[in-house]
Scaffold this active site. Structure first.
Site, PDB file in Angstrom:
ATOM      1  N   SER A  93     -12.395  41.338 -51.886  1.00 21.59           N
ATOM      2  CA  SER A  93     -11.769  40.586 -50.802  1.00 21.59           C
ATOM      3  C   SER A  93     -11.386  39.187 -51.270  1.00 21.59           C
ATOM      4  O   SER A  93     -12.072  38.592 -52.112  1.00 21.59           O
ATOM      5  CB  SER A  93     -12.778  40.467 -49.661  1.00 21.59           C
ATOM      6  N   TYR A  99     -21.406  38.017 -46.633  1.00 22.43           N
ATOM      7  CA  TYR A  99     -20.434  39.091 -46.898  1.00 22.43           C
ATOM      8  C   TYR A  99     -19.646  38.787 -48.175  1.00 22.43           C
ATOM      9  O   TYR A  99     -19.547  39.625 -49.075  1.00 22.43           O
ATOM     10  CB  TYR A  99     -19.476  39.232 -45.702  1.00 22.43           C
ATOM     11  N   LYS A 132     -19.638  40.671 -52.029  1.00 27.55           N
ATOM     12  CA  LYS A 132     -18.468  41.157 -52.777  1.00 27.55           C
ATOM     13  C   LYS A 132     -18.440  40.562 -54.186  1.00 27.55           C
ATOM     14  O   LYS A 132     -18.142  41.252 -55.164  1.00 27.55           O
ATOM     15  CB  LYS A 132     -17.172  40.797 -52.034  1.00 27.55           C
TER      16      LYS A 132
HETATM   17  P1  NAD Z   1     -13.962  50.243 -42.278  1.00 31.53           P
HETATM   18  O1  NAD Z   1     -15.246  49.807 -41.657  1.00 31.53           O
HETATM   19  O2  NAD Z   1     -12.867  50.695 -41.392  1.00 31.53           O
HETATM   20  O3  NAD Z   1     -14.249  51.415 -43.327  1.00 31.53           O
HETATM   21  C1  NAD Z   1     -15.446  51.515 -44.062  1.00 31.53           C
HETATM   22  C2  NAD Z   1     -15.927  52.965 -43.964  1.00 31.53           C
HETATM   23  O4  NAD Z   1     -17.127  53.094 -44.739  1.00 31.53           O
HETATM   24  C3  NAD Z   1     -16.280  53.402 -42.552  1.00 31.53           C
HETATM   25  O5  NAD Z   1     -15.652  54.633 -42.265  1.00 31.53           O
HETATM   26  C4  NAD Z   1     -17.812  53.547 -42.549  1.00 31.53           C
HETATM   27  O6  NAD Z   1     -18.247  54.573 -41.687  1.00 31.53           O
HETATM   28  C5  NAD Z   1     -18.086  53.841 -44.010  1.00 31.53           C
HETATM   29  N1  NAD Z   1     -19.397  53.406 -44.509  1.00 31.53           N
HETATM   30  C6  NAD Z   1     -19.995  52.188 -44.345  1.00 31.53           C
HETATM   31  N2  NAD Z   1     -21.172  52.165 -44.997  1.00 31.53           N
HETATM   32  C7  NAD Z   1     -21.323  53.385 -45.589  1.00 31.53           C
HETATM   33  C8  NAD Z   1     -22.321  53.964 -46.402  1.00 31.53           C
HETATM   34  N3  NAD Z   1     -23.441  53.303 -46.717  1.00 31.53           N
HETATM   35  N4  NAD Z   1     -22.146  55.236 -46.839  1.00 31.53           N
HETATM   36  C9  NAD Z   1     -21.027  55.933 -46.519  1.00 31.53           C
HETATM   37  N5  NAD Z   1     -20.044  55.430 -45.746  1.00 31.53           N
HETATM   38  C10 NAD Z   1     -20.194  54.174 -45.283  1.00 31.53           C
HETATM   39  O7  NAD Z   1     -13.488  49.058 -43.219  1.00 31.53           O
HETATM   40  P2  NAD Z   1     -12.070  48.835 -43.934  1.00 31.53           P
HETATM   41  O8  NAD Z   1     -11.349  47.779 -43.199  1.00 31.53           O
HETATM   42  O9  NAD Z   1     -11.425  50.137 -44.181  1.00 31.53           O
HETATM   43  O10 NAD Z   1     -12.558  48.185 -45.299  1.00 31.53           O
HETATM   44  C11 NAD Z   1     -12.798  48.975 -46.444  1.00 31.53           C
HETATM   45  C12 NAD Z   1     -13.351  48.077 -47.536  1.00 31.53           C
HETATM   46  O11 NAD Z   1     -12.412  47.025 -47.782  1.00 31.53           O
HETATM   47  C13 NAD Z   1     -14.674  47.404 -47.182  1.00 31.53           C
HETATM   48  O12 NAD Z   1     -15.484  47.418 -48.330  1.00 31.53           O
HETATM   49  C14 NAD Z   1     -14.268  45.988 -46.821  1.00 31.53           C
HETATM   50  O13 NAD Z   1     -15.305  45.064 -47.091  1.00 31.53           O
HETATM   51  C15 NAD Z   1     -13.069  45.759 -47.727  1.00 31.53           C
HETATM   52  N6  NAD Z   1     -12.139  44.754 -47.197  1.00 31.53           N
HETATM   53  C16 NAD Z   1     -11.596  44.920 -45.947  1.00 31.53           C
HETATM   54  C17 NAD Z   1     -10.734  43.934 -45.425  1.00 31.53           C
HETATM   55  C18 NAD Z   1     -10.145  44.086 -44.053  1.00 31.53           C
HETATM   56  O14 NAD Z   1      -9.664  43.080 -43.492  1.00 31.53           O
HETATM   57  N7  NAD Z   1     -10.116  45.282 -43.463  1.00 31.53           N
HETATM   58  C19 NAD Z   1     -10.427  42.801 -46.184  1.00 31.53           C
HETATM   59  C20 NAD Z   1     -10.986  42.674 -47.458  1.00 31.53           C
HETATM   60  C21 NAD Z   1     -11.844  43.659 -47.953  1.00 31.53           C
HETATM   61  N1  UFG Z   2      -7.972  34.268 -35.029  1.00 31.99           N
HETATM   62  C1  UFG Z   2      -7.771  33.792 -33.737  1.00 31.99           C
HETATM   63  N2  UFG Z   2      -8.252  34.534 -32.707  1.00 31.99           N
HETATM   64  C2  UFG Z   2      -8.914  35.715 -32.880  1.00 31.99           C
HETATM   65  C3  UFG Z   2      -9.109  36.198 -34.197  1.00 31.99           C
HETATM   66  C4  UFG Z   2      -8.628  35.435 -35.251  1.00 31.99           C
HETATM   67  O1  UFG Z   2      -7.187  32.738 -33.545  1.00 31.99           O
HETATM   68  O2  UFG Z   2      -9.332  36.326 -31.879  1.00 31.99           O
HETATM   69  C5  UFG Z   2      -7.428  33.503 -36.175  1.00 31.99           C
HETATM   70  C6  UFG Z   2      -8.476  33.020 -37.155  1.00 31.99           C
HETATM   71  O3  UFG Z   2      -9.015  31.789 -36.759  1.00 31.99           O
HETATM   72  C7  UFG Z   2      -7.667  32.987 -38.465  1.00 31.99           C
HETATM   73  C8  UFG Z   2      -6.654  34.124 -38.309  1.00 31.99           C
HETATM   74  O4  UFG Z   2      -6.574  34.375 -36.904  1.00 31.99           O
HETATM   75  O5  UFG Z   2      -6.953  31.777 -38.541  1.00 31.99           O
HETATM   76  C9  UFG Z   2      -7.069  35.391 -39.031  1.00 31.99           C
HETATM   77  O6  UFG Z   2      -8.374  35.755 -38.641  1.00 31.99           O
HETATM   78  P1  UFG Z   2      -8.990  37.207 -38.944  1.00 31.99           P
HETATM   79  O7  UFG Z   2     -10.341  37.251 -38.312  1.00 31.99           O
HETATM   80  O8  UFG Z   2      -8.020  38.269 -38.566  1.00 31.99           O
HETATM   81  O9  UFG Z   2      -9.083  37.241 -40.540  1.00 31.99           O
HETATM   82  P2  UFG Z   2      -9.895  36.324 -41.572  1.00 31.99           P
HETATM   83  O10 UFG Z   2      -8.889  35.691 -42.482  1.00 31.99           O
HETATM   84  O11 UFG Z   2     -10.830  35.427 -40.871  1.00 31.99           O
HETATM   85  O12 UFG Z   2     -10.764  37.387 -42.382  1.00 31.99           O
HETATM   86  C10 UFG Z   2     -10.223  38.651 -42.832  1.00 31.99           C
HETATM   87  C11 UFG Z   2     -11.360  39.678 -42.873  1.00 31.99           C
HETATM   88  C12 UFG Z   2     -12.388  39.298 -43.931  1.00 31.99           C
HETATM   89  C13 UFG Z   2     -11.674  39.135 -45.256  1.00 31.99           C
HETATM   90  C14 UFG Z   2     -10.563  38.115 -45.143  1.00 31.99           C
HETATM   91  C15 UFG Z   2      -9.799  38.012 -46.441  1.00 31.99           C
HETATM   92  O13 UFG Z   2     -12.008  39.741 -41.589  1.00 31.99           O
HETATM   93  O14 UFG Z   2     -13.349  40.335 -44.027  1.00 31.99           O
HETATM   94  O15 UFG Z   2      -9.663  38.509 -44.102  1.00 31.99           O
HETATM   95  O16 UFG Z   2      -9.474  39.251 -46.914  1.00 31.99           O
HETATM   96  F1  UFG Z   2     -12.561  38.741 -46.185  1.00 31.99           F
END
Ligand code: NAD
Ligand code: UFG
Length: 334
Positions: free
Chosen positions: A124, A148, A152
């Site tokens: 991330s 978190y 990572k």
């Molecule tokens: P998500 O929660 O939708 O998907 C994760 C999946 O993993 C879920 O289906 C959950 O049931 C499964 N899971 C969790 N723990 C498990 C375990 N111990 N064993 C087996 N399955 C398990 O999340 P996502 O948004 O698809 O994110 C996927 C990955 O990308 C995560 O590692 C997250 O940290 C990373 N990531 C996501 C974002 C974002 O904004 N979505 C940004 C940066 C990084």
């Molecule tokens: N925001 C609002 N109102 C809301 C939610 C968010 O104003 O209800 C604003 C936040 O303050 C920020 C922007 O919208 O300025 C984006 O916020 P998000 O929560 O959508 O995303 P973040 O950048 O905070 O974090 C996301 C994921 C993290 C990841 C990061 C970078 O949640 O897990 O992107 O990949 F690490």
């Protein structure tokens, strides 16, 4: 290629499953359903027009994983499974280190036992912490500010050590910026349990009438309109990035961290405007105090992804909003 997707029923895993399947890969999804449901597997099958292997299991169960790796003759693993809420990680750091770091150790043990040494890891942009300069390039110092983010970074460092110890390992850590949007079919998308903490799913729920008003967390940041700026990237572009990473790893053993973003930042108010255009709905909002731990602005350098993976995001903001809206409306109907 036979590819195992841990967390394959989650938001990013499910979209990647569709892309990899269309490219002719045999995919196996492994998920404990802690943040997803089996309906996602059915919808992936509908989109792909074929049966998908799904195994319910926890990544911390090394024996089951090893069995899955050998019985499905897996060549490469994409490790999506984990916990992803910044706020929750502050309250429950032990759970976060367990489900992110400990689960990756379990996966590595299973992979070593099964002699599978090709891995793409979901990292991330949060590993960078407060920007010293922008755009974030991969050389930017890493200084995450939440458990978190630190989980990572610990995993990335662990994976670098593994790759350094044995030249047969090929590992790519993909640092996603802000994945949003959904598959064009509207069958899969982001469906968070409870109150969404991220901006795009919250806006979608306001547009559909599930929530009354969007809270904008602060309008006094040093940005062009005072609201937070992020690099939103379409989840299907992110999915394509994983396919590119698997191809890259076949020719480039070792360890590499690569950003996946567009290089372009949008403010919260710009996202609201775009969503109103894409959905034809008005999004009522009110400005509330800043959210603790938020950074004013960040976006990605895309040079390494373009050069190494030959990958560049191609879908625009309107597509991100329109596909989110299509998924949301189908969800609300069902
Ligand atoms: P998500 O929660 O939708 O998907 C994760 C999946 O993993 C879920 O289906 C959950 O049931 C499964 N899971 C969790 N723990 C498990 C375990 N111990 N064993 C087996 N399955 C398990 O999340 P996502 O948004 O698809 O994110 C996927 C990955 O990308 C995560 O590692 C997250 O940290 C990373 N990531 C996501 C974002 C974002 O904004 N979505 C940004 C940066 C990084
Ligand atoms: N925001 C609002 N109102 C809301 C939610 C968010 O104003 O209800 C604003 C936040 O303050 C920020 C922007 O919208 O300025 C984006 O916020 P998000 O929560 O959508 O995303 P973040 O950048 O905070 O974090 C996301 C994921 C993290 C990841 C990061 C970078 O949640 O897990 O992107 O990949 F690490």
């Amino acid at each position: 290629m036979n590819v195992l997707l841990t967390g394959g029923l989650g938001y990013i895993g499910s979209h990647t499953a569709v892309v990899l399947s269309h490219l002719g890969n045999q995919i196996t999804l492994y998920d404990n359903l802690s943040n997803s449901t089996e309906i996602v597997a059915k919808n992936i099958e509908k989109i792909c027009g074929q049966k998908i292997n799904f195994v319910k299991g926890d990544v911390r169960n090394t024996e089951t994983l090893k069995h899955v790796l050998t019985s499905f003759k897996i060549d490469s693993v994409i490790h999506f499974a984990g916990s992803k809420s910044v706020a929750e990680s502050v309250k429950e750091p032990i759970e976060y280190y367990d489900n992110n770091v400990q689960s990756t150790i379990s996966l590595l043990c299973a992979m070593r036992l099964a002699q599978v040494k090709s891995l793409v890891f979901s990292s991330s942009a949060t590993v960078y912490g407060d920007p010293l300069y922008l755009p974030f390039d991969e050389q930017h110092p890493t200084n995450p500010i939440s458990p978190y983010g630190r989980s990572k970074l610990h995993i990335e460092e662990m994976l670098a050590d593994v790759a350094a110890s044995d030249s047969e390992w090929c590992i790519a850590c993909l640092r996603y910026f802000n994945p949003v949007g959904a598959h064009d079919s509207g069958l899969i998308g982001e469906n968070p349990k409870g109150i969404p903490s991220n901006l795009m799913p919250y806006i979608a729920q306001v547009a559909s009438g599930l929530r009354e008003v969007l809270n904008v967390f602060g309008n006094d940041y040093p940005t062009r309109d005072g609201t937070g700026v992020r690099d939103y990237v379409h989840v299907m572009d992110i999915a394509d990035g994983h396919a590119a990473a698997l191809t890259y790893l076949r020719k480039h053993p070792s360890w590499q961290s690569i950003n996946l973003g567009t290089g372009q930042g949008y403010s919260v108010l710009e996202i609201i405007d775009a969503f109103e255009v894409a959905s034809g709905k008005s999004i009522p909002f009110r400005v509330v105090p800043r959210r603790a731990g938020d950074i004013a602005e960040f976006y990605s350098s895309t040079i390494i992804a373009q050069r190494e993976l030959k990958w560049k995001a191609s879908r625009d903001l309107i597509n991100m909003c329109a596909s989110t809206w299509k998924f949301q409306t189908q969800l609300t109907k069902s």
